[in-house]
Design a protein around this motif. Sequence first.
Motif, PDB file in Angstrom:
ATOM      1  N   LYS A 103      46.453 -42.008  39.002  1.00  0.00           N
ATOM      2  CA  LYS A 103      47.741 -42.105  38.314  1.00  0.00           C
ATOM      3  C   LYS A 103      48.688 -43.068  39.034  1.00  0.00           C
ATOM      4  O   LYS A 103      49.882 -43.072  38.769  1.00  0.00           O
ATOM      5  N   ASN A 104      48.123 -43.884  39.913  1.00  0.00           N
ATOM      6  CA  ASN A 104      48.948 -44.771  40.723  1.00  0.00           C
ATOM      7  C   ASN A 104      49.827 -45.676  39.861  1.00  0.00           C
ATOM      8  O   ASN A 104      49.327 -46.532  39.121  1.00  0.00           O
ATOM      9  N   TYR A 105      51.142 -45.491  39.986  1.00  0.00           N
ATOM     10  CA  TYR A 105      52.087 -46.193  39.122  1.00  0.00           C
ATOM     11  C   TYR A 105      51.997 -47.700  39.309  1.00  0.00           C
ATOM     12  O   TYR A 105      52.076 -48.466  38.348  1.00  0.00           O
ATOM     13  N   TRP A 143      47.501 -42.643  28.817  1.00  0.00           N
ATOM     14  CA  TRP A 143      48.122 -42.581  27.497  1.00  0.00           C
ATOM     15  C   TRP A 143      49.173 -43.686  27.345  1.00  0.00           C
ATOM     16  O   TRP A 143      49.260 -44.346  26.319  1.00  0.00           O
ATOM     17  N   ASN A 144      49.968 -43.874  28.392  1.00  0.00           N
ATOM     18  CA  ASN A 144      50.985 -44.925  28.334  1.00  0.00           C
ATOM     19  C   ASN A 144      50.315 -46.296  28.193  1.00  0.00           C
ATOM     20  O   ASN A 144      50.767 -47.147  27.422  1.00  0.00           O
ATOM     21  N   HIS A 194      59.218 -42.486  33.963  1.00  0.00           N
ATOM     22  CA  HIS A 194      59.095 -41.950  35.316  1.00  0.00           C
ATOM     23  C   HIS A 194      60.460 -41.435  35.763  1.00  0.00           C
ATOM     24  O   HIS A 194      61.484 -42.030  35.425  1.00  0.00           O
ATOM     25  N   TYR A 250      57.902 -44.774  24.725  1.00  0.00           N
ATOM     26  CA  TYR A 250      57.678 -43.904  23.564  1.00  0.00           C
ATOM     27  C   TYR A 250      57.883 -42.433  23.940  1.00  0.00           C
ATOM     28  O   TYR A 250      58.095 -41.585  23.093  1.00  0.00           O
ATOM     29  N   GLU A 251      57.831 -42.134  25.239  1.00  0.00           N
ATOM     30  CA  GLU A 251      58.013 -40.737  25.672  1.00  0.00           C
ATOM     31  C   GLU A 251      59.474 -40.302  25.578  1.00  0.00           C
ATOM     32  O   GLU A 251      59.783 -39.124  25.667  1.00  0.00           O
ATOM     33  N   ASN A 259      48.792 -29.933  26.458  1.00  0.00           N
ATOM     34  CA  ASN A 259      48.881 -31.180  27.215  1.00  0.00           C
ATOM     35  C   ASN A 259      50.023 -32.031  26.664  1.00  0.00           C
ATOM     36  O   ASN A 259      49.964 -32.495  25.521  1.00  0.00           O
ATOM     37  N   GLU A 260      51.065 -32.234  27.456  1.00  0.00           N
ATOM     38  CA  GLU A 260      52.256 -32.969  27.005  1.00  0.00           C
ATOM     39  C   GLU A 260      51.916 -34.404  26.567  1.00  0.00           C
ATOM     40  O   GLU A 260      52.509 -34.926  25.612  1.00  0.00           O
ATOM     41  N   SER A 261      50.963 -35.026  27.251  1.00  0.00           N
ATOM     42  CA  SER A 261      50.694 -36.454  27.015  1.00  0.00           C
ATOM     43  C   SER A 261      50.295 -36.819  25.587  1.00  0.00           C
ATOM     44  O   SER A 261      50.917 -37.700  24.992  1.00  0.00           O
ATOM     45  N   ARG A 310      44.402 -35.468  30.847  1.00  0.00           N
ATOM     46  CA  ARG A 310      45.792 -35.174  31.162  1.00  0.00           C
ATOM     47  C   ARG A 310      46.466 -36.321  31.921  1.00  0.00           C
ATOM     48  O   ARG A 310      47.615 -36.208  32.317  1.00  0.00           O
ATOM     49  N   ASN A 311      45.752 -37.418  32.116  1.00  0.00           N
ATOM     50  CA  ASN A 311      46.318 -38.533  32.867  1.00  0.00           C
ATOM     51  C   ASN A 311      47.322 -39.276  31.998  1.00  0.00           C
ATOM     52  O   ASN A 311      46.955 -40.081  31.140  1.00  0.00           O
ATOM     53  N   ASN A 312      48.590 -39.013  32.211  1.00  0.00           N
ATOM     54  CA  ASN A 312      49.648 -39.577  31.367  1.00  0.00           C
ATOM     55  C   ASN A 312      49.689 -41.101  31.442  1.00  0.00           C
ATOM     56  O   ASN A 312      50.055 -41.767  30.478  1.00  0.00           O
ATOM     57  N   SER A 313      49.304 -41.657  32.589  1.00  0.00           N
ATOM     58  CA  SER A 313      49.333 -43.115  32.757  1.00  0.00           C
ATOM     59  C   SER A 313      48.362 -43.797  31.792  1.00  0.00           C
ATOM     60  O   SER A 313      48.633 -44.894  31.307  1.00  0.00           O
ATOM     61  N   TRP A 330      57.415 -51.355  28.497  1.00  0.00           N
ATOM     62  CA  TRP A 330      56.027 -50.927  28.358  1.00  0.00           C
ATOM     63  C   TRP A 330      55.509 -50.096  29.526  1.00  0.00           C
ATOM     64  O   TRP A 330      54.396 -49.566  29.464  1.00  0.00           O
ATOM     65  N   GLU A 336      55.267 -46.932  32.251  1.00  0.00           N
ATOM     66  CA  GLU A 336      55.280 -45.487  32.049  1.00  0.00           C
ATOM     67  C   GLU A 336      56.632 -44.866  32.400  1.00  0.00           C
ATOM     68  O   GLU A 336      57.229 -45.191  33.443  1.00  0.00           O
ATOM     69  N   TYR A 370      52.342 -39.052  22.775  1.00  0.00           N
ATOM     70  CA  TYR A 370      51.657 -40.212  22.210  1.00  0.00           C
ATOM     71  C   TYR A 370      51.661 -40.136  20.689  1.00  0.00           C
ATOM     72  O   TYR A 370      51.971 -41.112  20.001  1.00  0.00           O
ATOM     73  N   ARG A 396      56.477 -37.195  36.409  1.00  0.00           N
ATOM     74  CA  ARG A 396      55.810 -37.626  35.169  1.00  0.00           C
ATOM     75  C   ARG A 396      55.014 -36.435  34.662  1.00  0.00           C
ATOM     76  O   ARG A 396      54.688 -35.532  35.450  1.00  0.00           O
ATOM     77  N   PRO A 397      54.675 -36.404  33.363  1.00  0.00           N
ATOM     78  CA  PRO A 397      53.883 -35.279  32.865  1.00  0.00           C
ATOM     79  C   PRO A 397      52.560 -35.131  33.623  1.00  0.00           C
ATOM     80  O   PRO A 397      51.932 -36.137  33.987  1.00  0.00           O
ATOM     81  N   ASN A 398      52.160 -33.889  33.848  1.00  0.00           N
ATOM     82  CA  ASN A 398      50.885 -33.573  34.483  1.00  0.00           C
ATOM     83  C   ASN A 398      50.745 -34.088  35.908  1.00  0.00           C
ATOM     84  O   ASN A 398      49.632 -34.345  36.376  1.00  0.00           O
ATOM     85  N   LYS A 399      51.865 -34.258  36.587  1.00  0.00           N
ATOM     86  CA  LYS A 399      51.834 -34.640  38.004  1.00  0.00           C
ATOM     87  C   LYS A 399      52.379 -33.476  38.824  1.00  0.00           C
ATOM     88  O   LYS A 399      53.098 -32.622  38.295  1.00  0.00           O
TER      89      LYS A 399
END
Lengths: 349, 315
Positions: free
Chosen positions: B156-158, B197-198, A203, A190-191, B230-232, B192-195, A199, A201, B236, A246-249
């Motif tokens: 935020k560990n992917y 939000w995803n 990246h 969706y980003e 905040n971009e996240s 702000r944790n984008n993960s 689904w 994130e 969203y 990624r955003p906010n990283k």
Amino acid sequence: MPDQEDETLLIDKHASFLKRILLVLPGSSAPYDNQRVTLAYFSVSGLDVLNRLHLIDDMRESIIEWIYSNLINCDIDDNRYGFRGSSTFKLDSSDRPTNIHDYPHITMTYTALATLVILGDDLSRINGELISKGMRDLQLEDGSFQASAEGGENDMRFLYCAAAITSFIDSKAGIDVEKAINYVINSLSYEGAFGQGPWLEAHGGSTYCAVAALSLLGGLDRLPERKIESLVRWCVSKQISGFQGRPNKPEDTCYTFWLGATLKMLGFANCIDWPEIQKFILTTQDPITGGLARSSDICPDPLHTYLGLSGLSLAEPVLSPQLQIVDPALNISLRAKKHLESIHNQNES
Amino acid sequence: MNNADIEEALESVGLLAAVYRDVEPTFHDDGPNPVCPINYPRRYRVLMGLLRTLVAKSEKSRRVYDLTTKLLLENPAHYTIWHYRQDLLSVLDKDLNDELCWTESLSEDNLKNYQLWHHRMVLTRRLMEKPESERGEWTMQGELDAVERLLQLDEKNYHAWSYRIGLIKEFNQYDLEAEPSFIQRMLDADIRNNSVWNYCFFFYMREARREKWKEEVDRAKDAIQKVINNESPWAYLRGVLRKMNSDLRSVEDFVISLSSNEYAEASAQWWRAKLEIAELKGQADQAVAAADRLCKVDQIRLQYWQKKMIAIEAK
């Protein structure tokens, strides 16, 4: 670090750093035991980007032979043709699988082929048909790829490797292109950018793999204009001074290539503030050992060194004319790509 | 290398030398001109030497299993050894809960290692294949709690987030009661944790949850009010609205109301929203004005916004 050293890219220091990787690695590098082929690629391609390949002229033949020593050959009814990461599980000197656990790995096949081409090899020892056959086995129903027939995870990284390999062997017989493109499109989040899979994130790394794969497989036109626009916007938004993934990283040197190359392929590399990128990269530069790091408080490593340099080579307008520009989809210098094209032309005639 | 060296290496990792006495190590043959040679520590060299011999014979015994345990500590990225171990787990009928424990102890120092997370998925798949009564103390909720524990170390560990999504998807766990509060916890910890939000998007944006979508718009709005740049939550919000076949025009009042926020004028995210709304409404002048503002407020993307201005004016 004193300001003086922060101002310029220390070409010769980086060349020394990369050459040293080829010569010896410390015991603490044991975790790279089965990925040494990719380390060789970072080093050799890095030296090429730095215009310093001549520093390893005397090693050229032996590097080529070493890479080929990691090639697993097989019969037409076996699917194990390709490159290992190293000899760590090669149990004898045969070019066949040396035990039932001796498998090639798709990332190693991609980086081995790339390194051979950069060193001027003509790939005449490679059996493209067998590579394709092995690759087909690695593609799953959803279009993504595993790295090896032994099993393991599947995601965008290996799909990219498969796409890149098709360019090196000049044949798409190893990929169900439609399925692969569908997996990529289904991974658009969706980003507006791509995750490693549906689904997941969005990246910077998987976005690069997705866009490069689409570019190599002729699927970029499957993205309508407004989706390209969102994708470009996501990518340019990742610049803080360097790029984040990624955003906010936090910023990380390697995204210079992942995002720089993505924007290059989409025609928007001139929307990056390249002087700012270089400024960030220079803070990660080690003036004593050479090499670039993820960020300024960490030690340099081969991956970040190479991706920082190859990323910088894409600057528009050109920032560091001493660097060879890389082809964004294959991540080898344009010079090496020309050599690859000449190989294909010769094969056709 | 002599027997004393081999014994010393084994004892140093807590293995009984006597158990391996009959095994002749196969030392690494790296060829005449190895490239990127690693100066392996002696211990690693010995253990790998023994493992090579045993793998060549396809021996699937307890002593090989113990070797893989020690080797994976030294090199958790060795995918071949992981595969071999996965075979051993079946052949030796090892307790999978114990194996999970061990895997988790390795994970804490190797949170970005693909093989460890894949190993976890292999174990989960095997446990889920068994009837509930044969899973010991393992439960899906317990596994998700383990992921949350690991996320505390690296929020935020992917891999962790992808693994969680993989579990929910593969085993159809969308109706777990604890997930919504998990999501809220993670957002409260870091908006702000984008993960997160995803993950939120993954969890709520299914057809079956359509009745929740309006609440998700509110969730995004609340977050934007807290941290306007905040971009996240902006991404969203756009995503949720698109799912509802709508766009930012439907929240135009909200966007305008943000002008009272002290950080709005300097917020690139806010100006982007205003630009987007103006474009959607066909208001070229307002769109150009917003793009012009972004040239000042979002200077690092100056060329991008300038290009945008030209594109709008051209239409």
